[in-house]
Scaffold this active site. Structure first.
Site, short mmCIF file in Angstrom:
data_model
loop_
_atom_site.label_atom_id
_atom_site.label_comp_id
_atom_site.label_asym_id
_atom_site.label_seq_id
_atom_site.Cartn_x
_atom_site.Cartn_y
_atom_site.Cartn_z
N CYS A 113 -9.18 5.55 9.94
CA CYS A 113 -9.37 4.27 9.21
C CYS A 113 -8.27 3.28 9.59
O CYS A 113 -7.76 2.56 8.72
CB CYS A 113 -9.39 4.47 7.70
SG CYS A 113 -10.67 5.55 7.15
N GLN A 166 0.47 6.47 1.09
CA GLN A 166 1.15 7.58 1.77
C GLN A 166 2.57 7.79 1.26
O GLN A 166 3.11 8.89 1.36
CB GLN A 166 1.19 7.33 3.29
CG GLN A 166 -0.16 7.42 3.97
CD GLN A 166 -0.79 8.80 3.89
OE1 GLN A 166 -0.10 9.81 3.77
NE2 GLN A 166 -2.10 8.85 3.91
N ASP A 185 0.87 -1.17 0.00
CA ASP A 185 0.00 0.00 0.00
C ASP A 185 0.91 1.23 0.00
O ASP A 185 1.56 1.53 1.01
CB ASP A 185 -0.89 -0.04 1.25
CG ASP A 185 -1.75 1.20 1.38
OD1 ASP A 185 -1.54 2.18 0.64
OD2 ASP A 185 -2.65 1.19 2.26
N1 PMP Z 1 -3.96 3.35 2.53
C1 PMP Z 1 -3.44 4.37 3.22
C2 PMP Z 1 -2.14 4.16 3.96
C3 PMP Z 1 -4.09 5.60 3.24
O1 PMP Z 1 -3.57 6.63 3.94
C4 PMP Z 1 -5.30 5.76 2.52
C5 PMP Z 1 -6.06 7.07 2.52
N2 PMP Z 1 -6.25 7.63 3.77
C6 PMP Z 1 -5.80 4.66 1.81
C7 PMP Z 1 -5.11 3.48 1.84
C8 PMP Z 1 -7.06 4.75 1.02
O2 PMP Z 1 -6.90 5.63 -0.05
P1 PMP Z 1 -8.16 6.04 -0.95
O3 PMP Z 1 -9.19 6.56 0.01
O4 PMP Z 1 -7.62 7.09 -1.85
O5 PMP Z 1 -8.61 4.82 -1.66
#
Ligand code: PMP
Length: 409
Positions: free
Chosen positions: A363, A202, A199
């Site tokens: 989240c 960031q 992922d």
């Molecule tokens: N992974 C990480 C580490 C994030 O910071 C975020 C967004 N806060 C996401 C996934 C999800 O990204 P998106 O909402 O653009 O799909």
């Protein structure tokens, strides 16, 4: 020398007042603002070239298609993939990871557990958990050590003691700011025959992400975290991995022959892009990559790092404030709790004084609820267009709002 004032001129949204105070936008880990050249690219495409891609043979359609495929090549170069065919356009990190989790199990790739970590965003946790539940596979979360870094020994135990098919891991934590040693983690996973999905939501702006150097099998990120439009993202996959995956979204453009008796599918990446893709988003994303590359990324990285260190030093002076995590290497954000002041109150009152912060669980409930006992935190996340003066304003505002909250509670 990095000239922050010059860069700020590209972001007119920053020059506004909120509740009568100059805006201090420190919520960049959620969404970074789009620079003028990116906005202009998007507007220009709508003005001059807009038409559906891949479908028409008329001039506008050809221009749109060319712009989309040029954008794909731009993304390839940005992450140093071997081939533009390894770049799948999606709606964002969440879209990429959900699709990958569905495909992983739908393609017979998975005959074992999925390991993730306790510092994941829900987007790299829940899709894997739900897919494991559906397919009767184990789902495991690698713990953190007492400093808040990934416990590499425990991670290796999980990778070696279970029948694991995939490791889903974040490059940079959206709460702690921890920069994980992804190259090392990928090598460790591969030594145990485990594939790795990273992922990079960031990290994509802060780090130079080179998928060949990292040797990761998959990587996901979003446009809106790097100065691009929202609603566009990328799933990178090594070609050998993409070729093994069965698509899970079906429709126009991703097919070869369609008959009652059965359907054949296009090659990657088109077979993963059912329907009209967000081609304008992709074009804007490519413009954001141009913008970042036109700045000196080493200088930008240095400036951001120093700004974050300054913010950490200034925030540490606030009575009763504690940071989450103390990583070896931090990028992008600082999360903290303050004794006697709820994060919702802190962020709400700070907003009334012009300072945009984030509060909540970010989240990342597994991290906050299970690894730490902090259900909500406040997060401050600067970008390269923020200034030292803005950090000073934010810290002064925090002093004020915390004193106020404490005085009434
Ligand atoms: N992974 C990480 C580490 C994030 O910071 C975020 C967004 N806060 C996401 C996934 C999800 O990204 P998106 O909402 O653009 O799909």
């Amino acid at each position: 020398m990095f000239e922050v004032q010059q860069v700020r001129a590209d972001f007119p949204i920053l020059s506004q007042e909120v509740f009568g105070h100059p805006l201090v936008y420190l919520d960049n880990a959620a969404t970074m603002q789009m620079p003028e050249p990116v906005l202009q690219t998007v507007v220009n495409h709508y003005h001059a070239d807009n038409a559906n891609v891949h479908r028409g043979i008329h001039a506008l359609s050809e221009r749109s298609t060319r712009a989309l495929e040029t954008a794909r090549e731009r993304v390839r170069a940005f992450v140093n993939a071997k081939s533009a065919d390894e770049i799948v356009f999606t709606s964002g990190t969440t879209g990429s990871l959900n699709m990958l989790a569905d495909m992983w199990f739908g393609s017979g790739c998975a005959d074992g557990a999925v390991v993730t970590t306790m510092m994941e965003h829900h987007a790299n946790f829940v899709p894997w958990q739900q897919a494991c539940l559906k397919h009767g596979c184990d789902f495991l979360g690698a713990p953190l050590d007492e400093k808040g870094d990934l416990d590499m020994g425990e991670l290796e135990n999980l990778l070696s003691c279970h029948d694991v098919s995939l490791l889903a891991v974040t490059h940079v934590s959206n709460v702690l700011g921890t920069v994980n040693p992804i190259g090392e983690i990928v090598a460790m996973a591969h030594a145990h025959g485990v594939k790795v999905a990273v992922d990079a939501a960031q990290s994509i702006r802060h780090e130079v992400v080179d998928v060949q150097a990292l040797d990761c099998d998959f990587l996901a990120f979003s446009g809106h975290k790097m100065g691009g439009p929202t609603g566009i993202g990328v799933l990178y996959g090594k070609m050998a991995e993409l070729e093994r995956l069965r698509p899970v979204r079906f429709g126009g453009e991703m097919v070869g022959d369609v008959r009652v008796a059965g359907t054949t599918f296009e090659r990657a990446p088109l077979r993963f892009e059912a329907g009209t893709p967000n081609y304008i988003g992709a074009i804007g994303l490519a413009a954001a990559m141009d913008y970042l590359d036109n700045l000196d990324r080493a200088e930008v990285g240095k400036y951001e790092h120093e700004l974050l260190a300054y913010a950490e030093e200034r925030l540490a002076g606030i009575d009763g404030l504690s940071f989450l995590g103390n990583p070896e290497k931090r990028a992008g954000c600082l999360s903290f709790t303050v004794e006697g002041a709820h994060p919702f109150d802190v962020a709400t009152l700070a907003d009334k004084l012009g300072v945009a912060l984030r509060s909540g669980n970010q989240c990342a409930q597994p991290l906050l609820y299970e690894a730490y006992d902090a259900h909500n935190i406040t997060r401050l996340s600067p970008a390269f267009y923020n200034t030292y003066d803005e950090i000073d304003v934010a810290v002064n505002v925090l002093h004020r709002v915390i004193a106020r909250i404490r005085s009434v509670s």
